[in-house]
Scaffold this active site. Structure first.
Site, mmCIF file in Angstrom:
data_model
loop_
_atom_site.group_PDB
_atom_site.id
_atom_site.type_symbol
_atom_site.label_atom_id
_atom_site.label_comp_id
_atom_site.label_asym_id
_atom_site.label_seq_id
_atom_site.Cartn_x
_atom_site.Cartn_y
_atom_site.Cartn_z
ATOM 1 N N VAL A 84 43.717 45.015 48.826
ATOM 2 C CA VAL A 84 43.016 46.460 48.921
ATOM 3 C C VAL A 84 41.570 46.279 49.599
ATOM 4 C CG1 VAL A 84 41.850 48.030 47.687
ATOM 5 C CG2 VAL A 84 44.293 47.603 47.168
ATOM 6 N N THR A 93 42.871 49.656 40.418
ATOM 7 C CA THR A 93 43.540 50.360 39.438
ATOM 8 C C THR A 93 43.029 50.125 38.100
ATOM 9 O OG1 THR A 93 45.384 50.596 41.096
ATOM 10 C CG2 THR A 93 45.881 51.489 38.744
ATOM 11 N N LEU A 103 47.026 52.856 49.170
ATOM 12 C CA LEU A 103 47.674 52.324 50.210
ATOM 13 C C LEU A 103 48.993 51.324 49.903
ATOM 14 C CD1 LEU A 103 47.002 49.019 50.048
ATOM 15 C CD2 LEU A 103 44.885 49.715 51.244
ATOM 16 N N GLU A 136 51.364 48.066 50.600
ATOM 17 C CA GLU A 136 51.308 46.857 51.198
ATOM 18 C C GLU A 136 52.580 46.894 52.236
ATOM 19 O OE1 GLU A 136 51.663 43.455 48.813
ATOM 20 O OE2 GLU A 136 50.090 43.923 47.573
ATOM 21 N N PHE A 155 61.628 57.254 48.615
ATOM 22 C CA PHE A 155 61.823 56.516 47.323
ATOM 23 C C PHE A 155 63.183 56.829 46.380
ATOM 24 C CE2 PHE A 155 57.665 55.437 48.251
ATOM 25 C CZ PHE A 155 57.390 54.217 47.675
ATOM 26 N N GLY A 213 68.662 49.686 44.564
ATOM 27 C CA GLY A 213 68.388 48.257 45.189
ATOM 28 C C GLY A 213 68.320 47.241 44.030
ATOM 29 N N CYS A 222 51.714 46.093 41.846
ATOM 30 C CA CYS A 222 51.556 47.462 41.447
ATOM 31 C C CYS A 222 52.312 48.251 40.296
ATOM 32 C CB CYS A 222 50.907 48.375 42.550
ATOM 33 S SG CYS A 222 49.480 47.874 43.460
ATOM 34 N N LYS A 268 52.827 46.275 36.771
ATOM 35 C CA LYS A 268 51.659 46.151 35.809
ATOM 36 C C LYS A 268 51.041 47.468 35.458
ATOM 37 C CE LYS A 268 47.653 45.909 39.036
ATOM 38 N NZ LYS A 268 46.982 46.902 38.656
ATOM 39 N N LYS A 316 58.896 43.311 49.109
ATOM 40 C CA LYS A 316 59.476 44.178 49.910
ATOM 41 C C LYS A 316 59.040 43.753 51.279
ATOM 42 C CE LYS A 316 55.276 47.317 50.187
ATOM 43 N NZ LYS A 316 54.934 48.728 50.025
HETATM 44 N N1 LIG Z 1 47.967 45.531 46.390
HETATM 45 C C1 LIG Z 1 48.390 46.964 46.581
HETATM 46 O O1 LIG Z 1 49.080 47.196 47.355
HETATM 47 C C2 LIG Z 1 47.468 47.864 45.743
HETATM 48 C C3 LIG Z 1 47.262 49.233 46.159
HETATM 49 C C4 LIG Z 1 46.631 50.115 45.458
HETATM 50 C C5 LIG Z 1 45.651 49.433 44.452
HETATM 51 N N2 LIG Z 1 45.797 48.393 44.104
HETATM 52 C C6 LIG Z 1 44.969 48.061 43.024
HETATM 53 O O2 LIG Z 1 43.650 47.322 43.747
HETATM 54 C C7 LIG Z 1 43.037 46.284 42.844
HETATM 55 C C8 LIG Z 1 43.288 45.007 43.876
HETATM 56 O O3 LIG Z 1 44.392 44.648 43.961
HETATM 57 P P1 LIG Z 1 45.002 43.469 45.275
HETATM 58 O O4 LIG Z 1 46.258 43.511 45.352
HETATM 59 O O5 LIG Z 1 43.847 43.754 46.387
HETATM 60 O O6 LIG Z 1 44.194 42.219 44.461
HETATM 61 P P2 LIG Z 1 44.349 40.678 44.985
HETATM 62 O O7 LIG Z 1 44.599 39.846 44.042
HETATM 63 O O8 LIG Z 1 45.036 40.753 46.289
HETATM 64 O O9 LIG Z 1 42.606 40.643 45.465
HETATM 65 C C9 LIG Z 1 41.537 40.611 44.229
HETATM 66 C C10 LIG Z 1 40.432 40.060 44.898
HETATM 67 O O10 LIG Z 1 39.214 40.012 44.030
HETATM 68 C C11 LIG Z 1 38.550 38.800 44.000
HETATM 69 N N3 LIG Z 1 37.955 38.618 42.847
HETATM 70 C C12 LIG Z 1 38.387 38.773 41.372
HETATM 71 N N4 LIG Z 1 37.270 38.557 40.670
HETATM 72 C C13 LIG Z 1 36.387 38.747 41.401
HETATM 73 C C14 LIG Z 1 34.741 38.583 41.093
HETATM 74 N N5 LIG Z 1 34.315 38.712 39.677
HETATM 75 N N6 LIG Z 1 33.759 38.843 42.119
HETATM 76 C C15 LIG Z 1 34.289 38.880 43.362
HETATM 77 N N7 LIG Z 1 35.802 38.779 43.626
HETATM 78 C C16 LIG Z 1 36.479 38.869 42.552
HETATM 79 C C17 LIG Z 1 39.768 37.621 44.143
HETATM 80 O O11 LIG Z 1 39.106 36.403 44.323
HETATM 81 C C18 LIG Z 1 40.644 38.358 45.098
HETATM 82 O O12 LIG Z 1 40.408 37.965 46.407
HETATM 83 C C19 LIG Z 1 44.057 46.071 41.618
HETATM 84 O O13 LIG Z 1 43.611 46.946 40.722
HETATM 85 C C20 LIG Z 1 45.335 46.756 42.185
HETATM 86 O O14 LIG Z 1 45.953 47.134 41.140
HETATM 87 C C21 LIG Z 1 46.639 47.425 44.697
#
Ligand SMILES: NC(=O)c1ccc[n+]([C@@H]2O[C@H](COP(=O)([O-])OP(=O)(O)OC[C@H]3O[C@@H](n4cnc5c(N)ncnc54)[C@H](O)[C@@H]3O)[C@@H](O)[C@H]2O)c1
Length: 435
Positions: free
Chosen positions: A11, A121, A151, A153, A250, A254, A261, A264, A322
């Site tokens: 994100v 989130t 968004l 992935e 959706f 499958g 996401c 969790k 996916k």
């Molecule tokens: N991945 C998705 O498709 C998606 C979509 C919408 C929302 N989200 C939400 O967005 C959030 C992030 O998801 P993601 O998939 O990008 O996670 P991710 O694990 O890919 O990235 C998280 C990043 O945060 C960094 N981090 C952790 N603690 C930190 C700190 N104290 N200081 C600085 N950096 C720190 C980590 O090193 C990592 O690079 C989550 O809450 C997730 O639920 C994810």
């Protein structure tokens, strides 16, 4: 505008890069030193279509900077986005320790007015926790906004550039105006910004993910009944989705949903419900169906080789949860492969992008190859977990010739059963008769 994004994962990196692409100057902060060093060298830590070129271009133009120094980011921005991970805690709740630690970090170095926006989130009510933490450590003025990200992935850049909607959770009119200004380049045709209070914004994110997962679980449960009754879930899907009140998105049956996401977030919603004495009956059922669906698929394959599992080699296509991502977090492929390995089966797998992350998740217990056809040599069956485009129209004659016994277990219903049958291959799919 000057922006700081803290947490440069799927994100955070997409958010910062797309904001830089719109002309903003963005400081990207992460506490993972290796990741920041790689990004500075132009090594992009994730696979996301279209992202690499955009990161490199904006870095070259000076609009994207990578650092571990939170103070530098806070000093050089008006809006600070928090986009760190919120993984599941053992009790199913969302672990927001990274969010709270970033909030403390911001409070320790903030020296002038800032807008602090959460993209992660977070459980409903976290907005107040963040505000309280910052207020307890500083008297510098700030505003808070809940700005959950939607968004997907695999299409993250596209989604960010052309969002269905942007949710802005704040009651403050001047913050609303600033956020609207920031997002206006991404909605030229019509504004799709929805303003609401922060608590409703946090709730909206969980509601959206649970609704989407519910549609998948509903189809998966129906597929089981279809198999028993001799109905074809694909025909049911078409009949169902053509109703304009329902729509066709959706509704693909499958092997179950996965990723960072849905699993969790639904666990977290169920947990929040229990904290407030509200049983989230539907969300619980969505989870149960999803777990059963993955188990059923693994058991179907184990039963097929019953008694001789330890002599079987499975060719696997797809490890990511996916298509168009290298993310294997809670991937059904990883879930099922662990079960196969428990039965001493050998696994030879191919995934266009997720081999490295899968090898790490499975402690190197499988073999991965660079070509989908190479994994078939001498294998006892082909098992498909991910709907990568390149798996959709394979050469069935080559598949039949390379496998010891031509059989496919398709967890994505990628093929027309008649076509596979004509190639002399036994074909097991989801919610359709085996041929
Ligand atoms: N991945 C998705 O498709 C998606 C979509 C919408 C929302 N989200 C939400 O967005 C959030 C992030 O998801 P993601 O998939 O990008 O996670 P991710 O694990 O890919 O990235 C998280 C990043 O945060 C960094 N981090 C952790 N603690 C930190 C700190 N104290 N200081 C600085 N950096 C720190 C980590 O090193 C990592 O690079 C989550 O809450 C997730 O639920 C994810």
């Amino acid at each position: 505008m000057r922006i700081c994004v803290v947490g440069i994962g799927y994100v955070g990196l997409v958010t910062s890069t797309c904001l830089a692409e719109a002309g903003n100057t963005v400081v990207c902060v992460d506490n993972d030193g290796e990741k920041i060093a790689d990004l500075k060298k132009g090594v992009i830590p994730i696979y996301e279509p279209g992202l690499t070129e955009m990161v490199k271009r904006n870095e070259k133009l000076g609009r994207l900077q990578f650092t571990m120094d939170l103070k530098y980011g806070v000093d050089n921005s008006l809006i600070i986005f928090i986009a760190v991970g919120t993984p599941s805690a053992p009790d199913g709740s969302s672990d927001i320790s990274a969010i709270l630690s970033v909030a403390e970090g911001i409070a320790e170095c903030i020296s002038d007015y800032r807008i602090i926006a959460t993209k992660s989130t977070v459980p409903v009510g976290t907005c107040q926790n963040v505000v309280d933490i910052i207020k307890s450590k500083t008297s510098v003025r700030f505003d808070y906004v809940s700005n959950p990200e939607f968004l997907k992935e695999g299409a993250a850049v596209e989604d960010f550039m052309r969002p269905d909607r942007i949710i802005i959770g704040t009651n403050n009119p001047s913050v609303r105006a600033k956020m609207q200004q920031l997002y206006s380049p991404f909605m030229r045709k019509s504004s799709r910004i929805l303003f609401m209070d922060p608590v409703s914004a946090e709730m909206t994110k969980y509601a959206a993910n649970t609704m989407l997962a519910m549609r998948i679980s509903f189809m998966n449960e129906l597929s089981v009944l279809c198999e028993k009754l001799g109905a074809d879930i694909e025909l049911v899907r078409q009949g169902l989705g053509s109703d304009s009140r329902i729509g066709s998105a959706f509704l693909f049956p499958g092997v179950g949903y996965g990723g960072a996401c849905f699993p969790k977030d639904i666990r977290a919603l169920v947990h929040t419900g229990s904290e407030y004495g509200v049983e989230m009956t539907i969300a619980k059922a969505v989870q149960q169906v999803n777990i059963k669906q993955q188990q059923r698929f693994a058991e179907r394959i184990l039963n097929y080789f019953s008694g001789a599992e330890d002599q079987a080699t499975l060719a696997v296509w797809g490890l990511a949860f996916k298509a168009r991502t290298d993310d294997v977090r809670e991937s059904p492929a990883i879930f099922c492969i662990r079960k196969f390995l428990d039965h001493q089966m050998k696994i030879k797998a191919y995934d266009p992008e997720a081999s490295c992350s899968a090898m790490a998740a499975l402690d190197g217990a499988i073999e991965t190859l660079q070509n989908g056809y190479d994994v078939l040599d001498g294998a006892d069956a082909l098992v498909i977990f991910t709907d990568w485009q390149e798996f959709r129209n394979p050469d069935f004659e080559v598949i039949a010739a390379k496998l010891k016994k031509p059989v496919i277990f398709d967890g994505r219903n990628l093929y027309d059963p008649d076509v596979v049958k004509k190639a002399g291959i036994e074909y097991h799919s989801i919610g359709r008769p085996t041929v």
